[in-house]
Design a protein around this motif. Structure first.
Motif, PDB file in Angstrom:
ATOM      1  N   ALA A  48      33.651  41.294  28.590  1.00 45.95           N
ATOM      2  CA  ALA A  48      34.928  41.324  30.211  1.00 45.95           C
ATOM      3  C   ALA A  48      36.310  42.277  28.513  1.00 45.95           C
ATOM      4  CB  ALA A  48      34.518  40.246  30.395  1.00 45.95           C
ATOM      5  N   ASP A  49      36.017  41.813  27.969  1.00 44.79           N
ATOM      6  CA  ASP A  49      37.995  42.833  27.756  1.00 44.79           C
ATOM      7  C   ASP A  49      37.539  43.872  27.074  1.00 44.79           C
ATOM      8  OD1 ASP A  49      39.074  39.981  27.567  1.00 44.79           O
ATOM      9  OD2 ASP A  49      38.659  39.662  24.885  1.00 44.79           O
ATOM     10  N   ASP A  50      36.283  44.563  26.727  1.00 47.84           N
ATOM     11  CA  ASP A  50      36.377  45.659  26.536  1.00 47.84           C
ATOM     12  C   ASP A  50      36.692  46.443  27.929  1.00 47.84           C
ATOM     13  OD1 ASP A  50      34.995  45.193  23.777  1.00 47.84           O
ATOM     14  OD2 ASP A  50      32.574  45.658  25.049  1.00 47.84           O
ATOM     15  N   ILE A  51      36.154  45.532  29.131  1.00 49.71           N
ATOM     16  CA  ILE A  51      35.977  46.477  30.608  1.00 49.71           C
ATOM     17  C   ILE A  51      37.700  46.728  30.831  1.00 49.71           C
ATOM     18  CG2 ILE A  51      35.670  45.848  32.964  1.00 49.71           C
ATOM     19  CD1 ILE A  51      33.202  47.561  31.611  1.00 49.71           C
ATOM     20  N   PHE A  52      38.378  45.436  30.672  1.00 49.27           N
ATOM     21  CA  PHE A  52      39.731  45.409  31.096  1.00 49.27           C
ATOM     22  C   PHE A  52      40.697  45.811  30.050  1.00 49.27           C
ATOM     23  CE2 PHE A  52      43.572  42.843  30.013  1.00 49.27           C
ATOM     24  CZ  PHE A  52      43.984  42.968  31.116  1.00 49.27           C
ATOM     25  N   PHE A  53      40.960  46.118  28.949  1.00 48.37           N
ATOM     26  CA  PHE A  53      41.291  46.786  28.415  1.00 48.37           C
ATOM     27  C   PHE A  53      41.016  48.748  28.058  1.00 48.37           C
ATOM     28  CE2 PHE A  53      41.349  42.456  25.478  1.00 48.37           C
ATOM     29  CZ  PHE A  53      43.362  42.843  25.944  1.00 48.37           C
ATOM     30  N   ASN A  54      39.538  48.926  28.354  1.00 51.89           N
ATOM     31  CA  ASN A  54      39.415  50.259  28.951  1.00 51.89           C
ATOM     32  C   ASN A  54      40.132  50.631  30.432  1.00 51.89           C
ATOM     33  OD1 ASN A  54      37.303  50.791  26.633  1.00 51.89           O
ATOM     34  ND2 ASN A  54      36.313  50.551  27.793  1.00 51.89           N
ATOM     35  N   MET A  55      40.371  50.308  31.779  1.00 50.07           N
ATOM     36  CA  MET A  55      40.469  49.884  32.719  1.00 50.07           C
ATOM     37  C   MET A  55      42.258  49.875  32.242  1.00 50.07           C
ATOM     38  SD  MET A  55      38.301  48.180  35.080  1.00 50.07           S
ATOM     39  CE  MET A  55      39.018  48.383  36.461  1.00 50.07           C
ATOM     40  N   LYS A  56      42.898  49.625  31.865  1.00 52.24           N
ATOM     41  CA  LYS A  56      44.547  49.384  31.278  1.00 52.24           C
ATOM     42  C   LYS A  56      44.210  50.706  30.634  1.00 52.24           C
ATOM     43  CE  LYS A  56      47.527  46.200  29.126  1.00 52.24           C
ATOM     44  NZ  LYS A  56      48.047  45.285  27.933  1.00 52.24           N
ATOM     45  N   GLU A  57      43.607  50.647  29.493  1.00 53.19           N
ATOM     46  CA  GLU A  57      44.146  52.160  28.410  1.00 53.19           C
ATOM     47  C   GLU A  57      44.015  53.230  29.511  1.00 53.19           C
ATOM     48  OE1 GLU A  57      41.612  51.941  25.351  1.00 53.19           O
ATOM     49  OE2 GLU A  57      42.794  50.277  24.726  1.00 53.19           O
ATOM     50  N   GLY A  58      43.088  52.855  30.786  1.00 55.34           N
ATOM     51  CA  GLY A  58      43.566  54.233  31.293  1.00 55.34           C
ATOM     52  C   GLY A  58      43.970  54.598  32.962  1.00 55.34           C
ATOM     53  N   GLY A  59      45.235  53.268  32.802  1.00 60.08           N
ATOM     54  CA  GLY A  59      45.846  52.855  33.519  1.00 60.08           C
ATOM     55  C   GLY A  59      45.832  52.767  34.864  1.00 60.08           C
ATOM     56  N   THR A  60      44.190  51.607  34.949  1.00 58.69           N
ATOM     57  CA  THR A  60      44.288  50.644  36.095  1.00 58.69           C
ATOM     58  C   THR A  60      45.231  49.458  35.845  1.00 58.69           C
ATOM     59  OG1 THR A  60      42.170  52.413  36.715  1.00 58.69           O
ATOM     60  CG2 THR A  60      42.411  50.052  37.618  1.00 58.69           C
ATOM     61  N   ARG A  61      45.806  49.370  36.715  1.00 62.09           N
ATOM     62  CA  ARG A  61      45.920  47.806  37.281  1.00 62.09           C
ATOM     63  C   ARG A  61      45.235  46.512  37.602  1.00 62.09           C
ATOM     64  NH1 ARG A  61      51.673  47.196  36.644  1.00 62.09           N
ATOM     65  NH2 ARG A  61      51.597  45.995  37.740  1.00 62.09           N
ATOM     66  N   VAL A  62      45.000  46.016  36.440  1.00 61.19           N
ATOM     67  CA  VAL A  62      43.754  44.960  37.185  1.00 61.19           C
ATOM     68  C   VAL A  62      44.271  43.733  36.268  1.00 61.19           C
ATOM     69  CG1 VAL A  62      41.326  46.254  36.355  1.00 61.19           C
ATOM     70  CG2 VAL A  62      41.122  44.862  37.084  1.00 61.19           C
ATOM     71  N   SER A  63      43.749  42.526  36.943  1.00 59.65           N
ATOM     72  CA  SER A  63      43.814  41.962  35.713  1.00 59.65           C
ATOM     73  C   SER A  63      42.700  41.065  35.748  1.00 59.65           C
ATOM     74  CB  SER A  63      44.672  40.374  37.038  1.00 59.65           C
ATOM     75  OG  SER A  63      43.690  39.663  38.031  1.00 59.65           O
ATOM     76  N   ARG A  64      42.210  40.174  34.326  1.00 59.52           N
ATOM     77  CA  ARG A  64      41.385  39.766  33.090  1.00 59.52           C
ATOM     78  C   ARG A  64      40.985  39.157  34.287  1.00 59.52           C
ATOM     79  NH1 ARG A  64      44.075  39.304  28.402  1.00 59.52           N
ATOM     80  NH2 ARG A  64      41.775  39.971  26.789  1.00 59.52           N
ATOM     81  N   ALA A  65      41.077  38.568  34.989  1.00 57.87           N
ATOM     82  CA  ALA A  65      40.118  37.359  36.276  1.00 57.87           C
ATOM     83  C   ALA A  65      39.899  38.311  36.771  1.00 57.87           C
ATOM     84  CB  ALA A  65      42.132  35.999  36.823  1.00 57.87           C
ATOM     85  N   THR A  66      40.677  39.160  37.498  1.00 56.22           N
ATOM     86  CA  THR A  66      39.735  39.855  38.644  1.00 56.22           C
ATOM     87  C   THR A  66      38.356  40.556  38.111  1.00 56.22           C
ATOM     88  OG1 THR A  66      41.945  40.520  39.878  1.00 56.22           O
ATOM     89  CG2 THR A  66      39.963  41.975  40.321  1.00 56.22           C
ATOM     90  N   VAL A  67      38.739  40.888  36.323  1.00 54.52           N
ATOM     91  CA  VAL A  67      37.285  41.532  35.842  1.00 54.52           C
ATOM     92  C   VAL A  67      35.959  40.269  36.168  1.00 54.52           C
ATOM     93  CG1 VAL A  67      36.733  42.423  33.603  1.00 54.52           C
ATOM     94  CG2 VAL A  67      38.898  43.381  34.812  1.00 54.52           C
ATOM     95  N   TYR A  68      36.682  39.375  35.164  1.00 51.81           N
ATOM     96  CA  TYR A  68      36.374  38.711  34.873  1.00 51.81           C
ATOM     97  C   TYR A  68      34.850  37.983  36.445  1.00 51.81           C
ATOM     98  CZ  TYR A  68      37.184  36.943  30.114  1.00 51.81           C
ATOM     99  OH  TYR A  68      37.034  37.254  28.727  1.00 51.81           O
ATOM    100  N   ASN A  69      35.989  37.794  37.113  1.00 53.71           N
ATOM    101  CA  ASN A  69      35.425  37.381  39.192  1.00 53.71           C
ATOM    102  C   ASN A  69      34.919  38.033  39.302  1.00 53.71           C
ATOM    103  OD1 ASN A  69      36.975  34.839  38.705  1.00 53.71           O
ATOM    104  ND2 ASN A  69      38.999  36.033  39.096  1.00 53.71           N
ATOM    105  N   THR A  70      34.910  39.716  38.671  1.00 53.21           N
ATOM    106  CA  THR A  70      33.936  40.472  39.693  1.00 53.21           C
ATOM    107  C   THR A  70      32.209  41.227  38.724  1.00 53.21           C
ATOM    108  OG1 THR A  70      35.745  41.889  40.059  1.00 53.21           O
ATOM    109  CG2 THR A  70      33.628  43.132  40.085  1.00 53.21           C
ATOM    110  N   LEU A  71      33.145  41.014  37.756  1.00 57.76           N
ATOM    111  CA  LEU A  71      31.441  40.520  36.466  1.00 57.76           C
ATOM    112  C   LEU A  71      30.565  39.264  37.297  1.00 57.76           C
ATOM    113  CD1 LEU A  71      32.718  41.420  32.871  1.00 57.76           C
ATOM    114  CD2 LEU A  71      31.085  42.674  34.251  1.00 57.76           C
ATOM    115  N   ASP A  72      30.531  38.245  37.538  1.00 54.56           N
ATOM    116  CA  ASP A  72      30.570  37.080  38.166  1.00 54.56           C
ATOM    117  C   ASP A  72      29.759  37.844  39.345  1.00 54.56           C
ATOM    118  OD1 ASP A  72      31.043  35.546  36.169  1.00 54.56           O
ATOM    119  OD2 ASP A  72      32.804  34.812  37.031  1.00 54.56           O
ATOM    120  N   LEU A  73      30.791  38.212  39.929  1.00 57.12           N
ATOM    121  CA  LEU A  73      29.668  38.493  41.106  1.00 57.12           C
ATOM    122  C   LEU A  73      28.548  39.825  40.985  1.00 57.12           C
ATOM    123  CD1 LEU A  73      32.853  38.834  43.232  1.00 57.12           C
ATOM    124  CD2 LEU A  73      31.186  37.500  44.052  1.00 57.12           C
TER     125      LEU A  73
END
Length: 169
Positions: A48-73
């Motif tokens: 999940a952190d890989d996704i979060f940091f890749n998105m952050k580095e790519g300029g996408t503003r997304v919270s860590r909670a959104t990444v975890y919740n979306t992965l669950d869905l």
């Protein structure tokens, strides 16, 4: 290793995810679809952190909670598979339009190799017949250590350095 999904596949998984969210009265936010795209454009396995940091580095503003919740869905609707490769080590990978494969995992550096062997399908078919059972899927992980000790140690150092630098962000 798997390659990034085609645009056609990405459009299709977006449609599937959209339908799933509607059916389950979940909000269809742009961030959820960005997480889905990030996963389907990536190679191999990720946490999940890989996704979060890749998105952050790519300029996408997304919270860590959104990444975890979306992965669950995404796991619930069958578009992403969750694999447990260690005691508290969860990795994710795309699940749509990818043939079943299995894994070899280094317990020291975490390297994951994918392989597909048709004999496993033959074993599955034989087990179904013997036990009168309809098998819908399987998960096979071989654990061990890399034979190339230098490369393994290098990956271990890189991983510990990456995790430390991620925490600082």
């Amino acid at each position: 290793m798997a390659h990034p999904a085609s645009e056609e596949t990405i459009d299709l998984v977006k449609e599937i995810f959209s339908s799933y969210l509607k059916e389950h009265n979940q909000r269809q936010t742009p961030e959820r679809f960005m997480v889905l795209e990030e996963i389907y454009r990536a190679d191999g396995h990720f946490d999940a952190d890989d996704i979060f940091f890749n998105m952050k580095e790519g300029g996408t503003r997304v919270s860590r909670a959104t990444v975890y919740n979306t992965l669950d869905l995404l796991v619930e609707c069958g578009l992403v598979q969750r694999q447990q490769f260690g005691e508290n080590q969860y990795y994710y990978e795309r699940a749509y339009a990818y043939q079943q494969h299995d894994h070899i995992i280094c317990k020291k550096c975490g390297k994951v190799l994918e392989f597909c062997d048709p004999r496993i399908q033959e074993i599955k078919t034989m087990m179904e017949k013997i036990h009168k059972f309809d098998i819908s899927g399987h998960s096979l992980h071989f654990f061990g250590t890399c034979q190339d000790k230098e490369a393994c140690e290098k990956r271990q150092k890189e991983q510990s350095g990456t995790k430390k630098s991620k925490v600082k962000s």
